[in-house]
Design a protein around this motif. Structure first.
Motif, PDB file in Angstrom:
ATOM      1  N   TRP A  80       1.280  -0.922   0.118  1.00 50.95           N
ATOM      2  CA  TRP A  80      -0.091   0.302  -0.283  1.00 50.95           C
ATOM      3  C   TRP A  80       0.589   1.696  -0.232  1.00 50.95           C
ATOM      4  O   TRP A  80       2.079   1.447   0.737  1.00 50.95           O
ATOM      5  CB  TRP A  80      -0.888  -0.035   1.452  1.00 50.95           C
ATOM      6  N   THR A  81       0.418   2.611  -0.425  1.00 48.80           N
ATOM      7  CA  THR A  81       1.204   3.092  -0.585  1.00 48.80           C
ATOM      8  C   THR A  81       0.262   5.189  -0.507  1.00 48.80           C
ATOM      9  O   THR A  81      -0.858   4.816  -0.901  1.00 48.80           O
ATOM     10  CB  THR A  81       1.550   3.729  -2.003  1.00 48.80           C
ATOM     11  N   PHE A  82       0.579   5.554   0.882  1.00 45.42           N
ATOM     12  CA  PHE A  82      -0.146   6.733   0.836  1.00 45.42           C
ATOM     13  C   PHE A  82       0.161   7.996   0.812  1.00 45.42           C
ATOM     14  O   PHE A  82       1.128   8.552  -0.165  1.00 45.42           O
ATOM     15  CB  PHE A  82      -0.528   6.474   2.553  1.00 45.42           C
ATOM     16  N   ALA A  83      -0.828   9.142   0.026  1.00 52.59           N
ATOM     17  CA  ALA A  83      -0.440  10.572  -0.206  1.00 52.59           C
ATOM     18  C   ALA A  83      -1.529  11.188  -0.296  1.00 52.59           C
ATOM     19  O   ALA A  83      -2.861  11.168  -0.240  1.00 52.59           O
ATOM     20  CB  ALA A  83      -0.305  10.820  -1.655  1.00 52.59           C
ATOM     21  N   GLY A  84      -1.185  12.564  -0.065  1.00 51.09           N
ATOM     22  CA  GLY A  84      -2.133  13.129   0.320  1.00 51.09           C
ATOM     23  C   GLY A  84      -2.268  14.530   0.980  1.00 51.09           C
ATOM     24  O   GLY A  84      -0.592  15.246   0.562  1.00 51.09           O
ATOM     25  N   ASP A  85      -2.333  15.365   1.784  1.00 47.24           N
ATOM     26  CA  ASP A  85      -3.131  16.940   1.591  1.00 47.24           C
ATOM     27  C   ASP A  85      -1.594  16.710   3.399  1.00 47.24           C
ATOM     28  O   ASP A  85      -1.059  15.863   4.148  1.00 47.24           O
ATOM     29  CB  ASP A  85      -3.950  17.774   1.416  1.00 47.24           C
ATOM     30  N   GLU A  86      -1.366  18.162   4.025  1.00 47.01           N
ATOM     31  CA  GLU A  86      -0.865  18.004   4.705  1.00 47.01           C
ATOM     32  C   GLU A  86      -1.189  17.337   5.998  1.00 47.01           C
ATOM     33  O   GLU A  86      -0.795  16.746   7.388  1.00 47.01           O
ATOM     34  CB  GLU A  86      -0.483  19.235   5.355  1.00 47.01           C
ATOM     35  N   GLN A  87      -2.721  17.581   6.438  1.00 45.12           N
ATOM     36  CA  GLN A  87      -3.188  16.957   7.095  1.00 45.12           C
ATOM     37  C   GLN A  87      -3.478  15.319   7.005  1.00 45.12           C
ATOM     38  O   GLN A  87      -3.056  14.739   7.743  1.00 45.12           O
ATOM     39  CB  GLN A  87      -4.668  16.918   7.109  1.00 45.12           C
ATOM     40  N   PHE A  88      -3.401  14.172   6.190  1.00 42.56           N
ATOM     41  CA  PHE A  88      -3.133  13.157   5.635  1.00 42.56           C
ATOM     42  C   PHE A  88      -1.683  12.684   5.452  1.00 42.56           C
ATOM     43  O   PHE A  88      -1.478  11.939   6.875  1.00 42.56           O
ATOM     44  CB  PHE A  88      -3.722  13.253   4.317  1.00 42.56           C
ATOM     45  N   GLU A  89      -0.920  13.432   5.602  1.00 37.59           N
ATOM     46  CA  GLU A  89       0.468  13.116   5.446  1.00 37.59           C
ATOM     47  C   GLU A  89       0.788  13.072   7.306  1.00 37.59           C
ATOM     48  O   GLU A  89       2.109  12.427   7.306  1.00 37.59           O
ATOM     49  CB  GLU A  89       1.290  13.784   4.863  1.00 37.59           C
ATOM     50  N   SER A  90      -0.197  13.943   8.068  1.00 38.08           N
ATOM     51  CA  SER A  90       0.710  13.987   9.176  1.00 38.08           C
ATOM     52  C   SER A  90       0.289  12.350   9.751  1.00 38.08           C
ATOM     53  O   SER A  90       0.657  12.409  10.527  1.00 38.08           O
ATOM     54  CB  SER A  90       0.247  14.977   9.404  1.00 38.08           C
ATOM     55  N   LEU A  91      -0.780  12.353   9.675  1.00 41.00           N
ATOM     56  CA  LEU A  91      -1.475  11.346  10.139  1.00 41.00           C
ATOM     57  C   LEU A  91      -1.348  10.089   9.758  1.00 41.00           C
ATOM     58  O   LEU A  91      -0.603   8.817  10.330  1.00 41.00           O
ATOM     59  CB  LEU A  91      -3.530  10.832   9.340  1.00 41.00           C
ATOM     60  N   ALA A  92      -1.063   9.321   8.340  1.00 42.14           N
ATOM     61  CA  ALA A  92      -0.030   8.697   7.482  1.00 42.14           C
ATOM     62  C   ALA A  92       1.384   7.962   8.020  1.00 42.14           C
ATOM     63  O   ALA A  92       1.728   7.136   8.118  1.00 42.14           O
ATOM     64  CB  ALA A  92      -0.341   8.549   6.476  1.00 42.14           C
ATOM     65  N   THR A  93       2.109   8.930   8.198  1.00 46.08           N
ATOM     66  CA  THR A  93       3.672   9.061   8.668  1.00 46.08           C
ATOM     67  C   THR A  93       3.432   9.083  10.832  1.00 46.08           C
ATOM     68  O   THR A  93       4.405   9.258  11.034  1.00 46.08           O
ATOM     69  CB  THR A  93       4.191  10.102   8.434  1.00 46.08           C
ATOM     70  N   ALA A  94       2.584   9.442  11.836  1.00 47.49           N
ATOM     71  CA  ALA A  94       2.229   9.249  12.457  1.00 47.49           C
ATOM     72  C   ALA A  94       3.328   8.407  13.337  1.00 47.49           C
ATOM     73  O   ALA A  94       4.159   8.359  14.274  1.00 47.49           O
ATOM     74  CB  ALA A  94       1.626   9.095  13.699  1.00 47.49           C
ATOM     75  N   ASP A  95       3.389   7.429  12.679  1.00 47.33           N
ATOM     76  CA  ASP A  95       3.858   5.825  13.407  1.00 47.33           C
ATOM     77  C   ASP A  95       5.622   5.803  12.689  1.00 47.33           C
ATOM     78  O   ASP A  95       6.534   4.677  13.251  1.00 47.33           O
ATOM     79  CB  ASP A  95       3.270   4.533  13.459  1.00 47.33           C
ATOM     80  N   ASN A  96       5.723   7.194  11.983  1.00 47.86           N
ATOM     81  CA  ASN A  96       7.404   6.820  11.272  1.00 47.86           C
ATOM     82  C   ASN A  96       7.333   5.729  10.700  1.00 47.86           C
ATOM     83  O   ASN A  96       8.996   4.923  10.734  1.00 47.86           O
ATOM     84  CB  ASN A  96       8.315   6.976  12.341  1.00 47.86           C
TER      85      ASN A  96
END
Length: 309
Positions: A80-96
């Motif tokens: 799976w790959t994820f991309a989006g706006d700043e809010q989305f990316e912040s959530l998607a990368t929260a677990d490093n």
């Protein structure tokens, strides 16, 4: 192949970026078109990992009792790959995330175009995207899974009954694993790879848990005894928990890598025997040996894991 810790991290990320939202579901590749049509416009209630399977529950927008499940298995090549706006990316990368099966697309999320409803416009589909999930703030693409299908809740539950217990399930005690492994004459290293015996363990955890417990990989399950089998269950549970925390499979103890913390152990100091064929065992200096078992390379120390040790 992604092991169980990766799928548990993936489920948490899905819940974080899409949980409770109405989603657009499509299949740019076309191989999931019928499934996408069934799920499009539904709300993601929750995502949950079971071993190496991801179950995503989608409810109809006006009937919360009308639920369908998208059940997927990444296999060797899925991701799976994820991309989006700043809010989305912040959530998607929260677990490093460590950019393995669920790596986040490299994009700062700024300046994303939006449609007339205020939803982020996804990038044009590239490659064989089996499934695309799109929410207001971003999207996720699935490529190359071994399995991806839409089922009723009862059908998905039936699929779960065919799996063995997941060590990351807090309600599991290990009893079912002990019972299933303990009645088989197959080598314990083969049984650890069978998802109907124990779900979520793959080639790395197999080799590393056997080494850490000093178990001969060729020991038949029905000769292992309850103490050995429960030791392997507990070992895999603890190692998988570390994997969930780090996003990497790190199985070495701090004492065996002084001044190297868990977060910096991978890859050179991460494992005891996995991918260390011919190198000296970290405990006894005997060269690590390899063979093939159930289609995957098995690594072990013939001294530390000698029969009867």
């Amino acid at each position: 192949m992604p092991e169980g810790h990766t799928i548990h991290r993936l489920a948490a990320r899905m819940n974080s970026v899409f949980g409770g939202q109405l989603l657009e579901v499509s299949s740019p590749q076309g191989r999931f078109s019928r499934g996408a049509l069934l799920l499009n416009g539904r709300r993601l209630v929750f995502a949950q990992a079971f071993g190496k399977q991801l179950h995503m529950h989608f409810a109809a927008p006006e009937n919360h009792d009308d639920v369908l499940v998208m059940r997927s298995h990444l296999g060797l090549y899925g991701k799976w790959t994820f991309a989006g706006d700043e809010q989305f990316e912040s959530l998607a990368t929260a677990d490093n995330p460590r950019r393995r099966a669920d790596r986040v697309a490299a994009d700062d999320g700024h300046g994303r175009a939006r449609d007339e409803h205020g939803w982020v416009v996804p990038e044009a589909a590239r490659g064989a995207i089996r499934v695309r999930l799109r929410g207001k703030h971003g999207w996720a693409d699935l490529r190359g899974p071994t399995e991806c299908r839409v089922e009723t809740v009862s059908e998905a539950a039936a699929a779960l009954k065919r799996l063995g217990p997941d060590p990351l399930d807090p309600d599991e005690t290990g009893g079912l694993f002990v019972a299933r492994a303990g009645r088989s004459a197959r080598p314990i290293a083969a049984l650890l790879m069978e998802q109907q015996v124990i779900a979520g363990v793959g080639n790395i955890y197999r080799a590393e848990s056997l080494f850490r417990q000093k178990v001969d990989p060729f020991l038949p399950g029905n000769q292992a005894g309850e103490e050995v089998l429960r030791g392997l269950w507990t070992e895999n549970r603890e190692l998988l928990k570390i994997g969930v925390r780090l996003g990497r499979i790190v199985t070495t103890d701090q004492a065996d890598r002084p001044r190297i913390p868990d977060e910096r152990a991978w890859p050179e100091h991460a494992n005891y025997v996995y991918k260390r064929a011919g190198k000296p065992c970290r405990h006894c200096q005997t060269p690590v040996e390899v063979t093939e078992m159930v289609g995957r390379t098995l690594y072990w120390c013939p001294t530390c894991q000698a029969p009867g040790t």
